[in-house]
Design an enzyme around this catalytic site. Structure first.
Site, PDB file in Angstrom:
ATOM      1  N   ASP A  24       0.845  -1.194   0.000  1.00 43.67           N
ATOM      2  CA  ASP A  24       0.000   0.000   0.000  1.00 43.67           C
ATOM      3  C   ASP A  24       0.880   1.243   0.000  1.00 43.67           C
ATOM      4  OD1 ASP A  24      -1.877   1.990   0.404  1.00 43.67           O
ATOM      5  OD2 ASP A  24      -2.195   1.505   2.532  1.00 43.67           O
ATOM      6  N   ASN A  26      -0.285   4.458  -0.911  1.00 45.37           N
ATOM      7  CA  ASN A  26      -0.975   5.720  -0.637  1.00 45.37           C
ATOM      8  C   ASN A  26      -1.677   5.759   0.720  1.00 45.37           C
ATOM      9  OD1 ASN A  26      -3.175   4.078  -1.044  1.00 45.37           O
ATOM     10  ND2 ASN A  26      -4.097   5.310  -2.686  1.00 45.37           N
ATOM     11  N   ASP A  28      -4.138   3.873   2.234  1.00 46.01           N
ATOM     12  CA  ASP A  28      -5.579   3.678   2.438  1.00 46.01           C
ATOM     13  C   ASP A  28      -5.916   2.258   2.889  1.00 46.01           C
ATOM     14  OD1 ASP A  28      -5.125   2.237   0.140  1.00 46.01           O
ATOM     15  OD2 ASP A  28      -6.652   3.249  -1.083  1.00 46.01           O
ATOM     16  N   ASP A  32      -1.695  -1.161  -4.096  1.00 46.52           N
ATOM     17  CA  ASP A  32      -1.945  -0.390  -5.316  1.00 46.52           C
ATOM     18  C   ASP A  32      -0.790  -0.549  -6.302  1.00 46.52           C
ATOM     19  OD1 ASP A  32       0.032   1.358  -4.131  1.00 46.52           O
ATOM     20  OD2 ASP A  32      -1.600   2.267  -2.982  1.00 46.52           O
ATOM     21  N   ASP A 101      -4.331  -9.664 -15.904  1.00 48.31           N
ATOM     22  CA  ASP A 101      -5.564 -10.434 -16.017  1.00 48.31           C
ATOM     23  C   ASP A 101      -6.487  -9.809 -17.048  1.00 48.31           C
ATOM     24  OD1 ASP A 101      -6.769 -12.771 -14.695  1.00 48.31           O
ATOM     25  OD2 ASP A 101      -5.862 -11.967 -12.877  1.00 48.31           O
ATOM     26  N   ASP A 203      -8.851 -15.158 -17.438  1.00 47.67           N
ATOM     27  CA  ASP A 203      -9.596 -15.718 -16.312  1.00 47.67           C
ATOM     28  C   ASP A 203     -10.744 -16.589 -16.799  1.00 47.67           C
ATOM     29  OD1 ASP A 203     -10.337 -15.624 -13.346  1.00 47.67           O
ATOM     30  OD2 ASP A 203     -12.168 -14.843 -14.259  1.00 47.67           O
ATOM     31  N   GLU A 271      -6.696 -19.795 -17.720  1.00 42.49           N
ATOM     32  CA  GLU A 271      -7.157 -20.555 -16.559  1.00 42.49           C
ATOM     33  C   GLU A 271      -8.269 -21.490 -17.021  1.00 42.49           C
ATOM     34  OE1 GLU A 271      -9.064 -19.705 -12.146  1.00 42.49           O
ATOM     35  OE2 GLU A 271      -9.773 -18.563 -13.873  1.00 42.49           O
TER      36      GLU A 271
END
Length: 546
Positions: A24, A26, A28, A32, A101, A203, A271
């Site tokens: 993380d 930033n 929150d 990210d 993805d 996916d 997948e």
């Protein structure tokens, strides 16, 4: 170990990053894209060839990014397109390929396409999703079940029709029988290729098409558990022959490949989850379709030598014709360190985790590692009040969902809160058992699992290039040993692994009597008296030059 035909992806090691839980940047509580960029030096130090980043697209996050509401933009919790471009540039500067993805079988119910499609039966996108009338009694069109249990159909009051949802009710299935949908999806793939991505992990790709007859799936005999009860998830009660893995998908995948061929070096990894996984994998990775495919076969609780031998034998068609990708952990299943080490003590568990990586690195195919696997992270025990996965919440407590493998990456145990993942409360709690396995702790120990994983991946790079595409033969052995040959025109390997609870021996083939022992130093074992002698989690890799 690199391919002798210039295709970078053959026998590459791919590192899966689940962005919500990686780092993380930033503050929150959610990982990210800048967080990933900040840790690329660490990723590079592992020696991997590529990263696969799980979804970061705009999404209501009901399924944490696998419910896409905009295929061409970054969700604000992960950053923006400029952050993605910076990540691509930084990864490429370090020689790391970037795979992202793509979810081509369904969208979020908040995607503008679905908002328009459900508005009426005669709008421009009315046929972009799978709609069907109710039966005369108002019930669902057929017996198809959602992967997450319960009916795969949801009622829409505006159209007075049902729409298909193979996963959550908020994830309506696209109708790829519609040529317009295919064209749109191919254009969205091109958008990311033009931004510099090196490939896509597709996916649930065998869910892209359904049988247009909407015929019922036949019942499947179920196995009762130790309490005499049938499976928790109703999806397991059917043979899924009409709701996925349709022949039209083969043609569509060839179209995807045609697009990819315009971007030399780009790849697709599919997948595939199916009742007949190996047949589907073979079909999907031949005839210029996918470059590689992975299934859920090695994401099972079973890991005995007999189970692995049986799985590899069934996978023979893929090995001979297409290309498999070997993964034993990901964001959907309990971590392999817990799942595959039941009945073994902590020291043996570490040795076995290294053994399983050696297995993946020497099998014919690719290796896909999940973040934290290199640290030996156990499956986290999440309290019900901390669960966020709707799959687990719905089937609790018999099934606890996927949160246990998605907890934050532990970067530091030096006093930082949340193991250095975030300065505020994270979206899932950091597992207490993970602090002592943090990166900062293992960096200081030359014999740590992290450093042993680095050693193994480096050893893999030094194998003869010809082995990359060498044929594979699984050998008949007892309950404890997994043994196989890898043969090329110039080299031959014999790999023997002890997966059992006690010491074991393997009769050395006569022609390997003078073979070179190239086993990584961390594995115990010996070759003596015409035998390979292996303790628990021991291994030998012998090389015979032709």
């Amino acid at each position: 170990m690199s391919s002798n035909n210039g295709e970078w992806w053959r026998n590459s090691v791919i590192y899966q990053i689940y962005p919500r839980s990686f780092c993380d940047a930033n503050g929150d509580g959610i990982g990210d894209l800048p967080g990933i960029t900040s840790k690329l030096d660490y990723v590079q130090s592992l020696g991997v060839d590529a990263i696969w980043i799980s979804p970061f697209f705009k999404s209501p996050m009901v399924d944490f990014g696998y419910d896409v509401s905009d295929y061409r933009d970054v969700d604000p919790i992960f950053g923006n397109l400029a952050d993605f471009d910076a990540l691509i540039e930084a990864a490429h500067a370090r020689g790391i390929k970037v795979i992202i993805d793509q979810i081509l079988s369904h969208t979020s119910d908040q995607h503008p396409w679905f908002e328009e499609s459900r508005a009426s039966r005669d709008n421009a996108k009315a046929d972009w999703y799978v709609w069907a009338d109710a039966k005369v009694d108002g019930s669902v069109p057929n017996n198809w079940m959602s992967n997450f249990s319960g009916s795969a159909w949801r009622w829409c009051t505006r159209r007075r029709q049902y729409y298909l949802t193979n996963f959550l009710k908020e994830q309506p299935d696209l109708n790829l029988h519609n040529p317009e949908v295919q064209e749109q999806l191919l254009a969205d793939l091109k958008f990311w290729l033009d931004r510099g991505v090196d490939g896509f992990r597709l996916d649930a790709i065998n869910h892209a098409f359904h049988h247009q007859s909407l015929a019922d799936n036949p019942p499947r005999p179920v196995e009762l558990d130790e309490n005499g009860l049938p499976p928790v998830n109703t999806y397991q009660y059917q043979w899924h022959i009409h709701d996925k893995s349709q022949p039209e998908n083969l043609v569509f995948l060839q179209r995807v490949r045609e697009l990819m061929d315009g971007y030399p070096g780009s790849i697709t990894m599919g997948e595939v989850g199916d009742d007949n996984t190996h047949k589907i994998m073979a079909e999907y990775t031949t005839e210029k379709r996918l470059n590689m495919a992975y299934s859920f076969d090695l994401l099972d609780d079973k890991c005995s030598a007999a189970f692995l031998r049986d799985t590899l034998e069934k996978n023979r068609a893929v090995i001979e014709q297409g290309w498999p990708c070997w993964s034993i952990s990901n964001h959907d299943v309990p971590r392999s360190f817990s799942r595959w080490n039941k009945g073994f003590d902590s020291e043996q568990a570490v040795a076995r985790a290294q053994l399983f990586l050696l297995m993946q690195l020497t099998l014919r195919g690719n290796v896909c590692l999940y973040q934290g696997e290199e640290l030996g992270l156990e499956e986290a025990d999440i309290a019900f009040e901390d669960l966020v996965d709707p799959y687990g919440i719905n089937l609790w407590p018999e099934f606890k969902g996927r949160d246990g493998c998605r907890t934050p990456m532990p970067w530091s145990n030096g006093g930082e809160i949340n193991a250095g993942f975030s300065k505020v409360k994270p979206w899932l709690p950091v597992a207490e058992d993970h602090y002592h396995k943090a990166v900062s702790v293992q960096e200081q120990d030359s014999h740590s699992m992290l450093n042993q994983f680095r050693t193994l991946i480096d050893w893999h790079k030094g194998l003869p290039a010809a082995i990359a595409t060498a044929e594979q033969e699984i050998l008949p052995t007892g309950d404890d040993l997994l043994a196989f040959y890898r043969r090329s025109d110039s080299d031959q390997l014999l790999v023997v692994l002890n997966l059992g609870h006690s010491d074991a021996t393997f009769a050395l083939p006569a022609r390997f009597a003078a073979a070179e022992d190239i086993t990584p130093a961390l594995f115990a074992g010996a070759v003596a008296g015409g035998e390979i002698q292996l303790p628990v989690a021991g291994a030998r890799v012998l090389r015979l030059a032709r």
